[in-house]
Scaffold this motif. Structure first.
Motif, PDB file in Angstrom:
ATOM      1  N   SER A  32     -57.355  24.035  -7.050  1.00 58.19           N
ATOM      2  CA  SER A  32     -57.413  22.587  -7.221  1.00 58.19           C
ATOM      3  C   SER A  32     -58.812  22.116  -7.621  1.00 58.19           C
ATOM      4  CB  SER A  32     -56.980  21.887  -5.935  1.00 58.19           C
ATOM      5  OG  SER A  32     -57.861  22.233  -4.884  1.00 58.19           O
ATOM      6  N   GLU A  33     -59.792  23.024  -7.639  1.00 56.04           N
ATOM      7  CA  GLU A  33     -61.160  22.641  -7.994  1.00 56.04           C
ATOM      8  C   GLU A  33     -61.859  23.775  -8.719  1.00 56.04           C
ATOM      9  OE1 GLU A  33     -65.264  21.780  -5.597  1.00 56.04           O
ATOM     10  OE2 GLU A  33     -63.498  20.657  -4.934  1.00 56.04           O
ATOM     11  N   VAL A  64     -50.415  13.024 -10.308  1.00 56.21           N
ATOM     12  CA  VAL A  64     -51.658  13.782 -10.197  1.00 56.21           C
ATOM     13  C   VAL A  64     -52.873  12.884 -10.404  1.00 56.21           C
ATOM     14  CG1 VAL A  64     -50.613  15.970 -10.908  1.00 56.21           C
ATOM     15  CG2 VAL A  64     -51.584  14.466 -12.626  1.00 56.21           C
ATOM     16  N   ARG A 130     -61.702  18.414 -10.279  1.00 53.12           N
ATOM     17  CA  ARG A 130     -60.740  18.492  -9.168  1.00 53.12           C
ATOM     18  C   ARG A 130     -59.407  17.939  -9.643  1.00 53.12           C
ATOM     19  NH1 ARG A 130     -65.301  16.361  -7.454  1.00 53.12           N
ATOM     20  NH2 ARG A 130     -66.591  17.509  -6.004  1.00 53.12           N
ATOM     21  N   SER A 132     -55.573  17.061  -8.100  1.00 56.58           N
ATOM     22  CA  SER A 132     -54.776  16.934  -6.874  1.00 56.58           C
ATOM     23  C   SER A 132     -53.407  16.365  -7.205  1.00 56.58           C
ATOM     24  CB  SER A 132     -55.462  16.000  -5.871  1.00 56.58           C
ATOM     25  OG  SER A 132     -56.759  16.466  -5.571  1.00 56.58           O
ATOM     26  N   ARG A 133     -52.398  16.924  -6.561  1.00 61.34           N
ATOM     27  CA  ARG A 133     -51.059  16.363  -6.643  1.00 61.34           C
ATOM     28  C   ARG A 133     -50.900  15.402  -5.467  1.00 61.34           C
ATOM     29  NH1 ARG A 133     -50.734  21.406  -8.824  1.00 61.34           N
ATOM     30  NH2 ARG A 133     -49.378  21.691 -10.602  1.00 61.34           N
TER      31      ARG A 133
END
Length: 139
Positions: A32-33, A64, A130, A132-133
């Motif tokens: 995720s990053e 997202v 980054r 993110s979901r």
């Protein structure tokens, strides 16, 4: 009039070696990053700068958020759909900095490209991306 075959006599045979273009190989985003660096060895923008692409798989219905930060250049983040169309792009996030923040609702599942680039093609250096979901809120 001189036949064309006579004009070709005495002209040395010139051979051309075809150049192999560099392969387009976006980097797979596995977590995720990612902390990385934009360099002059990345993909030329065509107007003096460079960009770096990451490939990520999203499912239909995913919501997202993509956050791109750098202390070294003014960032732009672009989300590109599997068909090559631009889903969204952001230059400056809502925090008043030159970092980028992009929200997207995915309508079609598949492999998407997240493009990291500098504003106006100016700048290189370290950055953090980054992805993110977002989780839906249960009622």
């Amino acid at each position: 009039m001189i036949p064309a075959t006579l004009l070709a006599v005495g002209v040395p045979h010139l051979s051309a070696n075809a150049q192999t273009p560099p392969l387009y190989n976006p980097i797979e985003l596995t977590g995720s990053e990612v902390s990385d660096s934009l360099t002059d060895q990345d993909i030329p923008t065509g107007f003096g700068g460079f960009y770096r692409d990451y490939v990520v798989t999203f499912e239909a219905g995913d919501q997202v958020v993509m956050d791109l930060t750098s202390e070294e250049f003014d960032t732009i983040i672009t989300l590109i759909a599997p068909d090559g169309s631009t889903v969204g792009e952001n230059d400056d996030g809502p925090d008043g900095t030159t970092n980028s923040l992009l929200f997207a609702r995915i309508t079609q599942g598949g492999q998407y490209i997240i493009r990291v680039s500098p504003y106006a093609g100016q700048g290189l250096g370290a950055f953090t991306l980054r992805v993110s979901r977002l989780q839906p809120i249960d009622d």
